[in-house]
Scaffold this active site. Structure first.
Site, PDB file in Angstrom:
ATOM      1  N   CYS A  78       0.819  -1.208   0.000  1.00  0.00           N
ATOM      2  CA  CYS A  78       0.000   0.000   0.000  1.00  0.00           C
ATOM      3  C   CYS A  78       0.859   1.267   0.000  1.00  0.00           C
ATOM      4  O   CYS A  78       0.376   2.350  -0.308  1.00  0.00           O
ATOM      5  CB  CYS A  78      -0.927   0.004   1.216  1.00  0.00           C
ATOM      6  SG  CYS A  78      -1.857  -1.541   1.353  1.00  0.00           S
ATOM      7  N   VAL A 116       6.138 -21.484  -6.301  1.00  0.00           N
ATOM      8  CA  VAL A 116       5.429 -22.764  -6.225  1.00  0.00           C
ATOM      9  C   VAL A 116       4.730 -22.995  -7.554  1.00  0.00           C
ATOM     10  O   VAL A 116       4.018 -22.115  -8.054  1.00  0.00           O
ATOM     11  CB  VAL A 116       4.420 -22.759  -5.062  1.00  0.00           C
ATOM     12  CG1 VAL A 116       3.613 -24.057  -5.044  1.00  0.00           C
ATOM     13  CG2 VAL A 116       5.144 -22.572  -3.738  1.00  0.00           C
ATOM     14  N   ALA A 146      -3.267 -11.374  -6.313  1.00  0.00           N
ATOM     15  CA  ALA A 146      -3.964 -11.140  -7.575  1.00  0.00           C
ATOM     16  C   ALA A 146      -2.968 -10.673  -8.629  1.00  0.00           C
ATOM     17  O   ALA A 146      -1.853 -10.271  -8.314  1.00  0.00           O
ATOM     18  CB  ALA A 146      -5.038 -10.081  -7.365  1.00  0.00           C
ATOM     19  N   THR A 191     -10.791 -24.334   1.682  1.00  0.00           N
ATOM     20  CA  THR A 191     -11.225 -24.621   0.311  1.00  0.00           C
ATOM     21  C   THR A 191     -11.928 -25.983   0.324  1.00  0.00           C
ATOM     22  O   THR A 191     -12.041 -26.622   1.381  1.00  0.00           O
ATOM     23  CB  THR A 191     -10.026 -24.675  -0.657  1.00  0.00           C
ATOM     24  OG1 THR A 191      -9.276 -25.861  -0.367  1.00  0.00           O
ATOM     25  CG2 THR A 191      -9.134 -23.449  -0.521  1.00  0.00           C
ATOM     26  N   PRO A 226      -9.275 -30.972   1.156  1.00  0.00           N
ATOM     27  CA  PRO A 226      -8.879 -31.081   2.565  1.00  0.00           C
ATOM     28  C   PRO A 226      -7.477 -30.517   2.814  1.00  0.00           C
ATOM     29  O   PRO A 226      -6.567 -30.734   2.007  1.00  0.00           O
ATOM     30  CB  PRO A 226      -8.908 -32.596   2.824  1.00  0.00           C
ATOM     31  CG  PRO A 226      -9.827 -33.147   1.784  1.00  0.00           C
ATOM     32  CD  PRO A 226      -9.725 -32.251   0.590  1.00  0.00           C
ATOM     33  N   ILE A 230      -6.302 -27.664   2.503  1.00  0.00           N
ATOM     34  CA  ILE A 230      -5.859 -26.479   1.740  1.00  0.00           C
ATOM     35  C   ILE A 230      -6.791 -25.320   2.093  1.00  0.00           C
ATOM     36  O   ILE A 230      -8.009 -25.424   1.986  1.00  0.00           O
ATOM     37  CB  ILE A 230      -5.844 -26.723   0.217  1.00  0.00           C
ATOM     38  CG1 ILE A 230      -4.920 -27.895  -0.131  1.00  0.00           C
ATOM     39  CG2 ILE A 230      -5.385 -25.456  -0.506  1.00  0.00           C
ATOM     40  CD1 ILE A 230      -4.725 -28.140  -1.610  1.00  0.00           C
ATOM     41  N   ALA A 232      -7.311 -20.867   1.929  1.00  0.00           N
ATOM     42  CA  ALA A 232      -6.939 -19.733   1.070  1.00  0.00           C
ATOM     43  C   ALA A 232      -7.456 -18.430   1.670  1.00  0.00           C
ATOM     44  O   ALA A 232      -8.520 -18.399   2.303  1.00  0.00           O
ATOM     45  CB  ALA A 232      -7.484 -19.923  -0.336  1.00  0.00           C
ATOM     46  N   ASP A 256      -6.476 -11.587  -1.633  1.00  0.00           N
ATOM     47  CA  ASP A 256      -7.004 -11.131  -2.928  1.00  0.00           C
ATOM     48  C   ASP A 256      -7.392 -12.283  -3.847  1.00  0.00           C
ATOM     49  O   ASP A 256      -8.109 -12.077  -4.823  1.00  0.00           O
ATOM     50  CB  ASP A 256      -5.930 -10.301  -3.658  1.00  0.00           C
ATOM     51  CG  ASP A 256      -5.705  -8.949  -3.027  1.00  0.00           C
ATOM     52  OD1 ASP A 256      -6.374  -8.631  -2.019  1.00  0.00           O
ATOM     53  OD2 ASP A 256      -4.852  -8.193  -3.532  1.00  0.00           O
ATOM     54  N   GLY A 294      -6.190  -4.671   1.759  1.00  0.00           N
ATOM     55  CA  GLY A 294      -5.206  -5.145   2.715  1.00  0.00           C
ATOM     56  C   GLY A 294      -5.794  -5.582   4.057  1.00  0.00           C
ATOM     57  O   GLY A 294      -5.354  -6.582   4.637  1.00  0.00           O
TER      58      GLY A 294
END
Ligand code: FAD
Length: 547
Positions: free
Chosen positions: A43, A81, A115, A274, A277, A279, A281, A284, A302
């Site tokens: 920011c 990753v 994003a 999500t 299993p 995982i 998240a 953005d 933010g």
């Protein structure tokens, strides 16, 4: 010992990592970040480019070494990753410095991958001197370009928060700035007439503002460098182009792992889980519920990313912490102005077919008798029967953050509009008024709900016909500075003595400068049997509408 891998080492990712360590001293926590930095101040990036933040290092809040020492985190920068195997529970990828592959096992995987800036497929986009702004590497590249090429002109394409901040900061760096937008207004979270106040501020400061100008192409200026931008009817010279066309959730990795994606972002439940299993998240990259309308939305901010990071850590450590959704509370500074918004705007309410009432007012940020008071243009949206608060927008030189934050809090607390009248808010003359603008909103909402105040809006004025009588109750001096065509002038102090000039068989549309005197006038007239409408926001809102 839990093994937790976090992909993305900035807002959501680092919040999760730090909270995890505070809750679990034993866990093995690995943070994998593609860029060369973690925990940096996204920011703050525009403010460094305009040198309001003087040093690049000020943007780097933590280093891997400091995070290892303080939190015993295993933080790897330049680690991208590229794959997730939910069966084996591993992530794989590439060390971008050594070009070596890596594999990490996990018990829990947190995706906080952020994003991607939107880049439309238009000619010239890959010219040198065209940038997006997302991370420290982008910032350094823009800064290098400015230092090396000494650009005299810049085009910022896209009038969202980042676009507007960049327009101001490039202006500070001495460039002539063109701020281009495909829409007829900037600042998508604001209604057009509120964004117009910001447009005036930009233009006052010399920013050229080609609106309704969709980007067609970027023209070379020689040596493969940018030279001009063609957007609709506008063609502007530009030695530097910043694309601020918004962002899209980065969903590639999640999709490859079989994680469900909704309309645009990663789908999570209110625990940030999500469908796969182990995982999780945040940030953005995900879709969230907007609790005002109940819809799944993508809102890149933010604050939500940081709070979601904390929630996910709590839940991995056995908690039952829920995320309540995002209503899009945001603020920015544009030269001397602050512009803040929360919740839904009028255009969204219209589109959703919801019943609403809009209140405009122009109170001072603090007591008018204390030096330095400046007006805030406030727009407030609510459902008149239930009192449900839909949203608010505010533009002014001071005090915008306080009012928007209070309304945002009220929305999340499920308060009604009229309950704002009773809020006890901090007050002394340099900071506010005994009746804070928030209290005034509540009182007006109460009056509207009780039928004591009937409003008409600025955009309805041009449609008035002979069945209405337009009454200006301001002072003669104010009228000299401009009035609404066709209005009859009777100053408020003379109103009771001049009632015979006001027809009984017409709807009286009454206005003053900011709304208070016209409300008094409307009460005088209503109690004498007139059918009255008060112009919401009064002359100030009427005359600031977009042409
Ligand atoms: P990010 O903070 O973007 O972090 C995601 C990280 O994941 C990135 O560093 C990325 O390199 C890394 N990553 C992605 N994929 C991989 C991979 N496969 N392997 C390894 N690493 C990966 N919000 C506000 O509320 N107020 C503001 O004033 C404001 N100003 C902003 C100004 C700018 C210039 C920008 C860019 C953003 C601003 N934001 C602001 C938005 C805010 O920064 C984001 O909402 C927030 O950072 C999102 O957090 P996140 O963790 O989801 O993503």
């Amino acid at each position: 010992m839990k093994k937790i891998v976090i992909v993305g080492g900035v807002a959501g990712g680092m919040s999760a990592a730090a909270r995890l360590r505070r809750l679990d001293e034993e866990a093995e926590i690995v943070v994998l970040e593609r860029t060369g930095y973690v925990s940096f101040a996204n920011c703050g990036l525009p403010y460094y480019l305009g040198r309001e933040i003087p040093n690049f290092e000020d943007l780097v809040l933590q280093t891997p070494e400091a995070l290892a020492a303080r939190f015993r985190l295993d933080v790897r920068v330049a680690h991208e990753v590229r794959g997730v195997d939910p069966e084996k529970k591993t992530v794989t990828g590439m060390n971008l410095q050594t070009n070596e592959g890596f594999e990490f096992p996990y018990d829990h995987l947190i995706l906080s991958v952020g994003a991607q800036p939107i880049k439309p497929p238009i000619p010239g986009l890959d010219s040198e001197g065209v940038f997006t702004l997302r991370n420290l590497e982008d910032t350094a590249a823009i800064d290098r370009w400015i230092e090396d090429k000494n650009p005299k002109t810049a085009a910022v394409v896209g009038g969202g928060y980042i676009g507007l901040e960049m327009a101001e900061q490039l202006h500070r760096r001495g460039m002539k700035v063109h701020l281009i937008d495909a829409a007829p207004q900037t600042l998508p979270p604001f209604d057009a007439e509120m964004a117009e106040l910001v447009h005036k501020e930009l233009e006052k400061n010399g920013v050229d503002l080609p609106l309704a100008s969709p980007l067609d192409r970027i023209e070379p200026g020689g040596k493969g460098q940018v030279g001009a931008v063609k957007a609709g009817q506008a063609e502007v010279h530009a030695d530097l182009v910043i694309l601020g066309l918004g962002v899209r959730p980065d969903i590639a990795l999640a999709k490859a792992a079989g994680v469900e994606v909704g309309n645009r972002g990663i789908r999570v439940d209110d625990h940030m889980r999500t469908n796969v299993p182990n995982i999780w998240a945040v940030g953005d990259a995900i879709e969230v519920v907007n609790p005002i309308c109940g819809e799944q939305v993508v809102i890149a901010l933010g604050g939500p990313a940081n709070r979601q990071g904390r929630i996910v850590a709590n839940n991995i450590c056995g908690g039952e912490d829920r995320y309540n959704g995002t209503i899009g509370t945001a603020i920015l500074r544009v030269f001397e102005l602050q512009a803040g918004a929360t919740g839904l705007k009028e255009a969204q309410l219209k589109e959703a077919g919801l019943k609403y009432e809009a209140i405009y007012l122009h109170p001072k940020d603090h007591a008018g008798y204390y030096p330095g008071a400046t007006p805030i243009a406030l727009k407030f949206l609510f459902e008149p029967e239930s009192g449900k608060i839909y949203g608010a927008q505010a533009v002014g030189q001071a005090g915008v953050d306080k009012r928007i934050d209070v309304i945002a809090t009220a929305i999340m607390a499920g308060m009604t509009a009229s309950e704002l009248a009773d809020l006890e808010l901090a007050y002394s003359p340099p900071f506010g008024s005994a009746k804070d603008p928030i209290n005034l909103i509540g009182m007006m909402a109460e009056n509207i709900s009780a039928g004591l105040l009937k409003q008409i809006q600025w955009h309805e004025i041009p449609k008035l016909d002979g069945s209405s009588f337009l009454l200006d109750v301001r002072s003669a001096g104010e009228v000299k500075g401009g009035t609404i065509e066709g209005s009859v002038h009777i100053p408020l102090p003379e109103l009771r003595d001049r009632l015979d000039e006001i027809p009984k068989d017409k709807t009286i549309v009454v206005f003053c400068q900011s709304g208070q005197r016209s409300y008094f006038a409307s009460r005088v007239l209503t109690q004498r049997g007139y059918e009255v409408r008060n112009l919401s926001g009064a002359y100030l809102t009427y005359q600031s509408q977009p042409s």
